[in-house]
Design a protein around this motif. Structure first.
Motif, PDB file in Angstrom:
ATOM      1  N   ASN A 172       2.512  -3.244 -16.634  1.00 49.98           N
ATOM      2  CA  ASN A 172       2.365  -2.968 -18.073  1.00 49.98           C
ATOM      3  C   ASN A 172       3.515  -2.136 -18.614  1.00 49.98           C
ATOM      4  N   ASP A 173       4.166  -1.404 -17.730  1.00 52.90           N
ATOM      5  CA  ASP A 173       5.287  -0.536 -18.103  1.00 52.90           C
ATOM      6  C   ASP A 173       5.977  -0.154 -16.814  1.00 52.90           C
ATOM      7  N   LEU A 174       7.123  -0.784 -16.595  1.00 52.67           N
ATOM      8  CA  LEU A 174       7.772  -0.638 -15.281  1.00 52.67           C
ATOM      9  C   LEU A 174       8.271   0.779 -15.005  1.00 52.67           C
ATOM     10  N   LYS A 175       8.223   1.633 -16.025  1.00 53.17           N
ATOM     11  CA  LYS A 175       8.612   3.032 -15.803  1.00 53.17           C
ATOM     12  C   LYS A 175       7.439   3.864 -15.289  1.00 53.17           C
ATOM     13  N   ARG A 176       6.291   3.218 -15.167  1.00 54.80           N
ATOM     14  CA  ARG A 176       5.089   3.958 -14.776  1.00 54.80           C
ATOM     15  C   ARG A 176       4.590   3.553 -13.385  1.00 54.80           C
ATOM     16  N   SER A 177       3.829   4.458 -12.804  1.00 52.34           N
ATOM     17  CA  SER A 177       3.196   4.217 -11.501  1.00 52.34           C
ATOM     18  C   SER A 177       2.076   3.192 -11.648  1.00 52.34           C
ATOM     19  N   PRO A 178       1.887   2.344 -10.626  1.00 51.92           N
ATOM     20  CA  PRO A 178       0.724   1.458 -10.613  1.00 51.92           C
ATOM     21  C   PRO A 178      -0.519   2.194 -10.104  1.00 51.92           C
ATOM     22  N   GLY A 179      -0.344   3.462  -9.712  1.00 52.39           N
ATOM     23  CA  GLY A 179      -1.428   4.156  -9.017  1.00 52.39           C
ATOM     24  C   GLY A 179      -1.419   3.768  -7.553  1.00 52.39           C
ATOM     25  N   GLY A 180      -2.281   4.396  -6.797  1.00 48.88           N
ATOM     26  CA  GLY A 180      -2.355   4.092  -5.370  1.00 48.88           C
ATOM     27  C   GLY A 180      -3.768   4.329  -4.906  1.00 48.88           C
ATOM     28  N   SER A 181      -4.036   4.006  -3.705  1.00 49.69           N
ATOM     29  CA  SER A 181      -3.127   3.442  -2.740  1.00 49.69           C
ATOM     30  C   SER A 181      -3.057   1.920  -2.780  1.00 49.69           C
ATOM     31  N   SER A 182      -3.957   1.244  -3.475  1.00 48.14           N
ATOM     32  CA  SER A 182      -3.939  -0.218  -3.498  1.00 48.14           C
ATOM     33  C   SER A 182      -2.982  -0.697  -4.581  1.00 48.14           C
ATOM     34  N   SER A 183      -1.744  -0.183  -4.542  1.00 48.67           N
ATOM     35  CA  SER A 183      -0.781  -0.390  -5.615  1.00 48.67           C
ATOM     36  C   SER A 183      -0.486  -1.872  -5.842  1.00 48.67           C
ATOM     37  N   THR A 241       0.852  -1.179   0.000  1.00 43.33           N
ATOM     38  CA  THR A 241       0.000   0.000   0.000  1.00 43.33           C
ATOM     39  C   THR A 241       0.894   1.238   0.000  1.00 43.33           C
ATOM     40  N   THR A 242       0.377   2.335  -0.501  1.00 42.61           N
ATOM     41  CA  THR A 242       1.077   3.594  -0.257  1.00 42.61           C
ATOM     42  C   THR A 242       1.072   3.829   1.253  1.00 42.61           C
ATOM     43  N   GLU A 243       1.847   4.779   1.707  1.00 43.30           N
ATOM     44  CA  GLU A 243       1.949   5.072   3.140  1.00 43.30           C
ATOM     45  C   GLU A 243       0.540   5.274   3.742  1.00 43.30           C
ATOM     46  N   THR A 300     -10.608   5.468  -0.393  1.00 44.31           N
ATOM     47  CA  THR A 300     -11.091   6.614   0.387  1.00 44.31           C
ATOM     48  C   THR A 300     -11.232   7.805  -0.548  1.00 44.31           C
ATOM     49  N   GLY A 301     -10.305   7.849  -1.538  1.00 37.81           N
ATOM     50  CA  GLY A 301     -10.416   8.819  -2.635  1.00 37.81           C
ATOM     51  C   GLY A 301     -10.635   8.035  -3.917  1.00 37.81           C
ATOM     52  N   GLY A 302      -9.493   7.546  -4.505  1.00 40.50           N
ATOM     53  CA  GLY A 302      -9.618   6.761  -5.731  1.00 40.50           C
ATOM     54  C   GLY A 302      -8.776   5.502  -5.689  1.00 40.50           C
ATOM     55  N   SER A 303      -8.583   4.974  -4.503  1.00 47.22           N
ATOM     56  CA  SER A 303      -7.541   3.961  -4.292  1.00 47.22           C
ATOM     57  C   SER A 303      -7.822   2.575  -4.840  1.00 47.22           C
ATOM     58  N   ILE A 304      -9.056   2.301  -5.243  1.00 52.42           N
ATOM     59  CA  ILE A 304      -9.316   1.027  -5.932  1.00 52.42           C
ATOM     60  C   ILE A 304      -9.433   1.274  -7.440  1.00 52.42           C
ATOM     61  N   ILE A 305     -10.269   2.227  -7.813  1.00 49.71           N
ATOM     62  CA  ILE A 305     -10.600   2.416  -9.225  1.00 49.71           C
ATOM     63  C   ILE A 305      -9.394   2.929 -10.026  1.00 49.71           C
ATOM     64  N   ARG A 306      -8.653   3.845  -9.453  1.00 56.60           N
ATOM     65  CA  ARG A 306      -7.501   4.400 -10.182  1.00 56.60           C
ATOM     66  C   ARG A 306      -6.444   3.338 -10.474  1.00 56.60           C
ATOM     67  N   PRO A 307      -6.000   2.528  -9.487  1.00 56.05           N
ATOM     68  CA  PRO A 307      -5.057   1.449  -9.844  1.00 56.05           C
ATOM     69  C   PRO A 307      -5.666   0.434 -10.813  1.00 56.05           C
ATOM     70  N   ALA A 308      -6.942   0.173 -10.707  1.00 55.26           N
ATOM     71  CA  ALA A 308      -7.570  -0.741 -11.672  1.00 55.26           C
ATOM     72  C   ALA A 308      -7.406  -0.185 -13.075  1.00 55.26           C
ATOM     73  N   SER A 309      -7.678   1.113 -13.218  1.00 62.26           N
ATOM     74  CA  SER A 309      -7.548   1.766 -14.523  1.00 62.26           C
ATOM     75  C   SER A 309      -6.107   1.709 -15.031  1.00 62.26           C
ATOM     76  N   PHE A 310      -5.175   2.054 -14.170  1.00 58.39           N
ATOM     77  CA  PHE A 310      -3.758   2.141 -14.581  1.00 58.39           C
ATOM     78  C   PHE A 310      -3.153   0.779 -14.905  1.00 58.39           C
ATOM     79  N   ASN A 311      -3.601  -0.272 -14.197  1.00 63.45           N
ATOM     80  CA  ASN A 311      -3.001  -1.594 -14.394  1.00 63.45           C
ATOM     81  C   ASN A 311      -3.784  -2.462 -15.375  1.00 63.45           C
ATOM     82  N   GLY A 312      -4.992  -2.019 -15.748  1.00 60.00           N
ATOM     83  CA  GLY A 312      -5.774  -2.789 -16.713  1.00 60.00           C
ATOM     84  C   GLY A 312      -6.450  -4.003 -16.132  1.00 60.00           C
TER      85      GLY A 312
END
Lengths: 458, 458
Positions: free
Chosen positions: A156-167, A141-143, A186-198
Motif C-alpha cells: 500500500n506504501d512501499l515506504k512503510r513496513s508490512p508488519g511482521g512476522s508474517s510479512s 518471515t522476519t528472522e 506468537t505475539g501479533g504476527s498474523i493480525i498486525r500484518p493483516a491490519s497494516f496491509n489491509g
C-alpha cells in the motif's frame, strides 16, 4: 471473458483474463470447476503479477514459477481425468517460511537455516495439498518469526513496513500475488500484518491447526493462521486446515456458494459487540482511536463499551513472560551455538529472555484460564469482542515491524481473532479486530460478516 | 470375643476387645456391620492406644478423643437406625495436616498457619465422610510438607526418623493408632515414610484424588495418597477417594469380602516384573541393595533386570527442576512475607528455588511425557516395575527425613507407586516399591498381591 457472479464483490475490476490473480479463492476455484478458465491460466496471471511486483514488494523467500506452473498443469489434468476435486483445487497458496513444504527451501528467515530443504511437508501443507491447493512458494518471515524486520515492503506504501512476522504472507495476498497464504502468530504476527496491509487475517484458536513441521518458538502461544481478501476465503482455507471431518462447510461453500454466505447473514442478524479498550489502549495513536470510535458510533446500540476486571490488567505482562520463557527454551540453543548468526535484536532479546524465572512463568501460565473465564463470561452476553487490531497505521521505515500490543493478549488467551480491513488512518488500512470464544470460529465469522455489511453500508 | 475371619491375616494376636485398634479397616468395618462390636468400642481401643503411645511417637498435630468418640456414637446410632452404611462406616482415619478438615486446626506444620481452622472440608475429607469414615484428627507433617523434620518418631525404633513429609500418617498407621491415614507426595512423602515405618503406602496416579482443600506446593507433582496395614485396606480407601461411580470395588469388597481378594490372586497368577535399578541406585546402601537382590532371586524368572534408555538418566534432575520451580511459585509469597517464620532449611531452599529459570522448568516439563512413554513401552511387556522404595532403613536421629531419591522420579512421571513392607535391613522395615502405568492402580494391586503371597511363602 466475464467471470460471472462474484460472491464477495472484492474484484469489481476483473473483466478479462489478465486479472485472474485478483479473483478471490472462491471465485477462482468455481471458475476452474466450471471450466471458465484453467488453473494454468490463473497461475499465469499470478506469476505475471509476482514478477512485476516482487522487485518492489519482496514478499517471497522462495518462488519457482516453473514448478508452480507444472503443478497447475497437473491440477488441470486431474480435472480433465474427471477426478474428485478438492475445495481449493488449483488455487495457489503462499506458505510462511517457518512452515515446511517438502522440497522447498525452509530457511526461517535466518542464516542459521541457510540451504535447509525439508524432506517432509508440514501437517498444514499436507492438508492444503489434500484440498487441492498448489504451494506457490515460501513467503518472507522476519528472522525466525521474531521481531527483526524482513526485506518485505508494504504494497500500500512501499515506504512503510508490512508488519511482521508474517510479512510476506500478508503482503503477497494484499498485492494480489496469491489469494491465500498461511501465517503464524506468537505475539501479533498474523493480525498486525493483516491490519497494516489491509487484508483479512484469522488467528484461530490455539491448537486447532497442527503445528507439526513448523518452527516452534513457544508451545502455548504459536498458532498457524490464514490470510485472504475476504471472509469466505478465510473460512474455506481455515476449514481445510482443521479436521475436515468435523465440519462440511468448505464442501458446502463450493456446492452451494452464496447460500452459506446468506446463512451467515441470517444467523447473525443482530449481533451484540463488546468494545474493549484493553490494557493496550494507551499505546494506540489518535488516528487509530478516532477510526474505531467512528465505527463504534456507526454500530450504535449493537456495540457496548465494556471492561474486564483484574487480573485482566496484567495480561500484557503475562503474555510477555510466557513468550520470553518458552522462546528461551526453544531458541536458547541458537543463542548458545549460533550467536554470531543471530541479529543483534534477537540476540539481545534472547539474552534477556534467558533470565525469565520459572516462578514468573508459572504465575503467568496459571493466570491464563482465570482471565479466559472472565472473557468467556463476557462473551456469554455478547457475540464478539471488538477492539483495535494495531496501534495505528503501518510504521514508516523499516526499523520495526510495529507494535503487537493489541495482539499478544489474545494470543496468550488462545482465543480466535479476526482482523477486518474496515478502518483507515493516515490513508492506510487499519484492522478492526474481533475476538471470540475458544473454538467458536464459526460465530466469529458470522458476526464479522454482519459487521462488514453494516459498516460498508453506513 | 473372637473376631472371626481375618482376610489379610495381619492381626493374628487379636483375640479380645482390647485389641480392636489392631484390626484392619476391612475387618473392623465388617465387625461393626455384623454387630460383633461397635464403632465406639473400636474407637475406644484406638484412643487408648494413642494415649499410651503418643508421648513417644508424636504422630498427631490435632487429636480430640471426645470429638472422635462422639462421631463414633453417631455412627453407631446411624446403624441402629438402619441407615445405609458406607464402605468405611465407623472407621477412624488420620488426615495429614496439609489437607483440610472442617473445624479442625490446619496449621500445615508451620507457625505461619498458627491457629488456622479451615471452615470447609477438603474434597478428600468429603469423600471419606461420605464413605462413613470418622476423621480421627490431623497427623503431623513436616513443615509445609517440605524437608524440615517434624516431632514424630519412628514407632519401630524411637531413635529413628519416621521419614517425611507424611510422618504422622505413616507412624500412626504403623503403630496401630488408626487403620488408615491420608498422606501427600511431591517428592517421596508417601512412599518413603511407608518404607521407613513398615506399612503399605500408595501414591496413586497424579490427579486421581482431588487436591481441593490441600496446601499446594507443586501443581504437577502434588498427589494425595493413602496408608494402611494391608493391600485390601489400601484399595478400599483409595477407591473411596476417587470417583466412586466408576468402580464398584469398595462395595464389592464389603459385600463379598475375600472374593475380590481371590480375584486379585486369580487375575495375576504369573505376573512379570521388570527390576529397574533406576538412576537412584548409586545412593542406596549395601543393606538395601542386598535386601532387594534377595527378593529378586526369590522371584526367579518372574523378574527380569531391565534398563530404560535416555533421557531416563536425567529424571532425577528433571524432578528437582519441576519441584523447585513450582514450589517457588506457591511458597514464594511465604519467603517474601514470612521469612522469619520459615525454618532455615526451607528458607534456604526457597531462596535457591527462586533462581530456577523458566527454560530449565520448560525443558523438564517437556521431557516428562517422552520419558513416560519409555516406561509405558516397558510396561507393555511387564506387569509392574520393581525397585527400592528408599535408599535404606529409616535414618538414626532427626536431622533429616531421609533421601527421597527413589521416589521423586516416579512422582515426576505421575505414575502410581506402592510401597510394600516386604524387605528388612538393619532389623528395620524397608519397602519394595512397585510402579505401574498411569491410571492402572488395579493391576498394581493385583501384582502386589501376588508378590506378597510369593515372598511371604518363600
Amino acid at each position: 471473458m466475464a467471470i460471472g457472479y462474484h460472491l464477495t464483490n472484492q474484484t469489481p475490476g476483473v473483466t478479462d483474463m489478465d486479472d485472474l490473480n485478483k479473483l478471490s479463492a472462491f471465485d477462482a476455484v468455481n471458475g476452474i470447476r466450471k471450466k471458465r478458465f484453467t488453473s494454468q491460466q490463473l497461475m499465469a496471471d499470478c506469476i505475471t503479477r509476482i514478477e512485476k511486483r516482487e522487485p518492489s514488494v519482496r514478499a517471497w523467500a522462495h518462488f519457482d514459477p516453473e514448478h508452480a506452473m507444472a503443478e497447475a498443469k497437473k491440477a488441470d489434468k486431474k480435472q480433465d481425468n474427471g477426478e474428485r476435486l478438492g475445495p481449493l483445487h488449483g488455487i495457489p497458496v503462499g506458505i510462511k517460511d517457518v512452515i515446511d513444504a517438502k522440497g522447498m527451501p525452509g530457511e526461517h528467515g535466518s542464516p542459521i537455516f541457510a540451504n535447509r530443504v525439508p524432506e517432509k511437508d508440514s501437517e498444514a501443507v499436507i492438508q492444503l495439498k489434500k484440498a487441492g491447493a498448489i504451494i506457490m512458494g515460501k513467503t518472507v518471515t522476519t528472522e525466525m518469526a521474531n521481531l527483526t524486520p524482513s526485506k518485505t515492503r508494504n504494497p500500500n506504501d512501499l515506504k512503510r513496513s508490512p508488519g511482521g512476522s508474517s510479512s510476506g504472507s500478508a503482503a503477497s495476498v494484499a498485492d494480489f500475488h496469491v489469494p491465500l497464504a498461511l501465517g503464524t502468530q506468537t505475539g501479533g504476527s498474523i493480525i498486525r500484518p493483516a491490519s497494516f496491509n489491509g487484508v483479512h487475517g484469522l488467528k484461530p484458536t490455539v491448537g486447532q491447526i497442527s503445528r507439526n513441521g513448523m518452527l516452534l518458538q513457544s508451545h502455548t502461544l504459536d498458532t498457524i493462521g490464514v490470510y485472504a481478501r475476504n471472509l469466505v476465503d478465510l473460512a474455506i482455507i481455515n476449514n481445510c486446515l482443521i479436521d475436515q471431518t468435523t465440519d462440511a462447510m468448505s464442501e458446502e461453500i463450493l456446492e452451494e456458494g452464496s447460500k452459506v454466505f446468506k446463512n451467515w447473514a441470517k444467523t447473525a442478524e443482530t449481533p451484540k459487540f463488546a468494545f474493549l479498550e484493553t490494557p493496550a489502549w494507551p499505546e494506540a495513536d489518535i488516528g487509530a482511536k478516532n477510526a474505531i470510535e467512528t465505527a463504534i458510533t456507526s454500530l450504535s446500540s449493537a456495540c457496548q463499551r465494556e471492561r474486564l476486571p483484574d487480573p485482566f490488567s496484567k495480561i500484557i505482562d503475562y503474555h510477555a513472560a510466557v513468550f520470553a520463557a518458552e522462546n528461551s527454551h526453544y531458541y536458547g540453543p541458537f543463542l548458545d551455538n549460533h550467536s554470531e548468526l543471530l541479529s543483534e535484536k534477537l540476540r539481545d532479546r534472547l539474552i534477556v529472555s534467558k533470565t525469565t524465572l520459572a516462578s514468573e512463568y508459572i504465575a503467568a501460565q496459571n493466570a491464563r484460564d482465570k482471565i479466559y473465564h472472565l472473557l468467556e463470561a463476557l462473551l456469554d452476553d455478547y457475540d464478539a469482542v471488538l477492539c483495535l487490531a494495531a496501534t495505528g497505521a503501518a510504521p514508516i521505515g523499516f526499523e520495526t515491524t510495529g507494535s503487537a500490543i493489541f495482539n499478544g493478549l489474545w494470543t496468550y488467551l488462545g482465543v480466535p481473532c479476526l482482523s477486518l480491513p474496515l478502518l483507515t488512518t493516515e490513508k492506510m488500512p487499519l484492522g478492526l479486530q474481533l475476538v471470540g470464544k475458544r473454538g467458536d470460529e464459526r460465530k466469529l465469522f458470522e458476526t464479522a460478516n454482519w459487521i462488514e455489511n453494516h459498516l460498508k453500508a453506513s
